[in-house]
Design an enzyme around this catalytic site. Sequence first.
Site, mmCIF file in Angstrom:
data_model
loop_
_atom_site.group_PDB
_atom_site.id
_atom_site.type_symbol
_atom_site.label_atom_id
_atom_site.label_comp_id
_atom_site.label_asym_id
_atom_site.label_seq_id
_atom_site.Cartn_x
_atom_site.Cartn_y
_atom_site.Cartn_z
ATOM 1 N N SER A 110 15.811 20.106 -17.697
ATOM 2 C CA SER A 110 14.632 20.937 -17.930
ATOM 3 C C SER A 110 15.065 22.182 -18.670
ATOM 4 O O SER A 110 16.146 22.720 -18.429
ATOM 5 C CB SER A 110 14.001 21.308 -16.592
ATOM 6 O OG SER A 110 13.208 22.468 -16.731
ATOM 7 N N LYS A 123 17.152 20.606 -12.603
ATOM 8 C CA LYS A 123 16.430 19.344 -12.809
ATOM 9 C C LYS A 123 17.275 18.250 -13.452
ATOM 10 O O LYS A 123 18.043 18.500 -14.377
ATOM 11 C CB LYS A 123 15.191 19.577 -13.687
ATOM 12 C CG LYS A 123 14.087 20.361 -13.027
ATOM 13 C CD LYS A 123 13.518 19.719 -11.769
ATOM 14 C CE LYS A 123 12.600 18.558 -12.053
ATOM 15 N NZ LYS A 123 11.350 18.966 -12.684
ATOM 16 N N HIS A 135 0.832 -1.215 0.000
ATOM 17 C CA HIS A 135 0.000 0.000 0.000
ATOM 18 C C HIS A 135 0.862 1.258 0.000
ATOM 19 O O HIS A 135 0.457 2.282 0.535
ATOM 20 C CB HIS A 135 -0.949 0.026 1.194
ATOM 21 C CG HIS A 135 -1.760 -1.225 1.351
ATOM 22 N ND1 HIS A 135 -3.001 -1.398 0.789
ATOM 23 C CD2 HIS A 135 -1.464 -2.398 1.976
ATOM 24 C CE1 HIS A 135 -3.457 -2.602 1.084
ATOM 25 N NE2 HIS A 135 -2.540 -3.242 1.781
ATOM 26 N N GLU A 174 10.012 7.309 -17.080
ATOM 27 C CA GLU A 174 8.665 7.809 -17.394
ATOM 28 C C GLU A 174 8.180 7.266 -18.740
ATOM 29 O O GLU A 174 7.011 6.894 -18.886
ATOM 30 C CB GLU A 174 8.667 9.342 -17.411
ATOM 31 C CG GLU A 174 8.873 9.931 -16.020
ATOM 32 C CD GLU A 174 9.271 11.399 -16.065
ATOM 33 O OE1 GLU A 174 8.648 12.169 -16.829
ATOM 34 O OE2 GLU A 174 10.214 11.779 -15.359
#
Length: 475
Positions: free
Chosen positions: A276, A282, A155, A289
């Site tokens: 970025s 970044k 969980h 992803e």
Amino acid sequence: MALWGGRFSEEPADAVFALSRSVHFDWRLAPYDLRSSLAHLGVLESSQLLTADVAAKIRTALQELTREVADGTFIYKDSDEDVHSALERGLSEKLGDIGGSLRAGRSRNDQVAADLRLYAIDAMLQTSTMIIALQGALMAKAAEYSNAPSVGFTHMQHAQPVLFGHEIAKHVHAFNRDLDRIDDWLNRASVSPLGSGALSGSSLPLSPEATATALGFKRSAGNSIDGVSDRDFVAEALFLISLVGVHLSRIGEEWCIWATTEFGWADVAEAYSTGSSIMPQKKNPDVAELARGKAGRLIGNLTGVLAMLKGLPFAYNRDLQEDKEPLFDSFDTLALVLPAVTGMVATTEFNREKMAAAAPAGYSLATEIADFLVRAHIPFSTAHEVAGKCVARAEAQGKELHELSDSEFFAIHPQLTPEIRTVLTVEGALTSRTTFGGTAPSALARQLVILKSEVTAFEANFSAKLAAFSGMMSA
Ligand code: ARG
């Protein structure tokens, strides 16, 4: 040049030609189409439908065309409808009328089904190789972190301590199941539709069995109508690919989470990260992803093909032309994602201190208290209740479990003797999980040995199959 001019006095309208044309995407079937033409030629010759002289000329022309397709000197034209008509044009340009001889006893319906099977088998074997390479990277990381304590989640909450190598090794099992399914698929997909003709077989003395053998198929279709309409191998391949994609997406999700500032577990190598355009600090885990995102596209290709097949009348319908782009796209997508994820896995470094610090946090050792009582013959339901009370007590005072005093433990349950503190350590929790497949160092070492031998066996199996397939293609 259309392959069906005789009955027609009108050319197809431009819109019809544009709609039905497939050569711009089915051209990649050319090597398989040429190879299956060679096999078909062999059968036409041995059944004396073609003289040895004509057969020799066609064979030479097919071999030339194979070279020219490979080096790009023969390519389809705007006026070609599909890969089959483009290659027949190529043959006729070399041989004149006899170039059309190969159409005897064969239809584009059985031809395209055979081409697509050969393509899919080839692509699936290449995919297996890439999956095995990823397993190699995962196993190396699992070994590197086989002594690194961390915490496992259920969980998404701290559950119990696990070795981080155990966490990584789990992915190798998922890909083993994929490889097992692929092997199973290879057996089922190994059916030659050639000889089915348009739909009913052939009145000519062909040998579908001999053609099948020449192309490395295990058998030829047992029913010619099924032979030209069966696309189960496409749907199954798309499912297999989707499941590999789903497995990759779950790796992607873990890497994204582990690379957050909050976790700080994963340091993804710069070569496998992106920056970025606006935020200079970044370092984004785009590989992870995209691994996650591409799974959606793979599942879409599967559902698209299933929807196309649903309720489709048997034998050939042009709807079936819609099987190719999704299949090509799915294999192409995996061929992009698998090597990138392999590189990402191989080059990510994990922060042992942070993972070790997380291991006992969130009362992840509470199960140890329950197991301690079970060993003292307390029923698990009671033991669970008691351990829960310890957590509540510790939580109320902002303490860790081992920080409760002897009298506090005794007050919760008389069998919680001071000895309880011996199991309230991450090391104790880990080393005690010795069941088969458990996270104890000894069990993990055993797991890694087994995995290694399983992956080695897959590697031997698939490389032998790939060698046999390449041998068949160049015969
Ligand atoms: N381009 C077609 C396909 O991909 C080839 C088969 C065409 N057959 C036909 N009878 N029109 O399915």
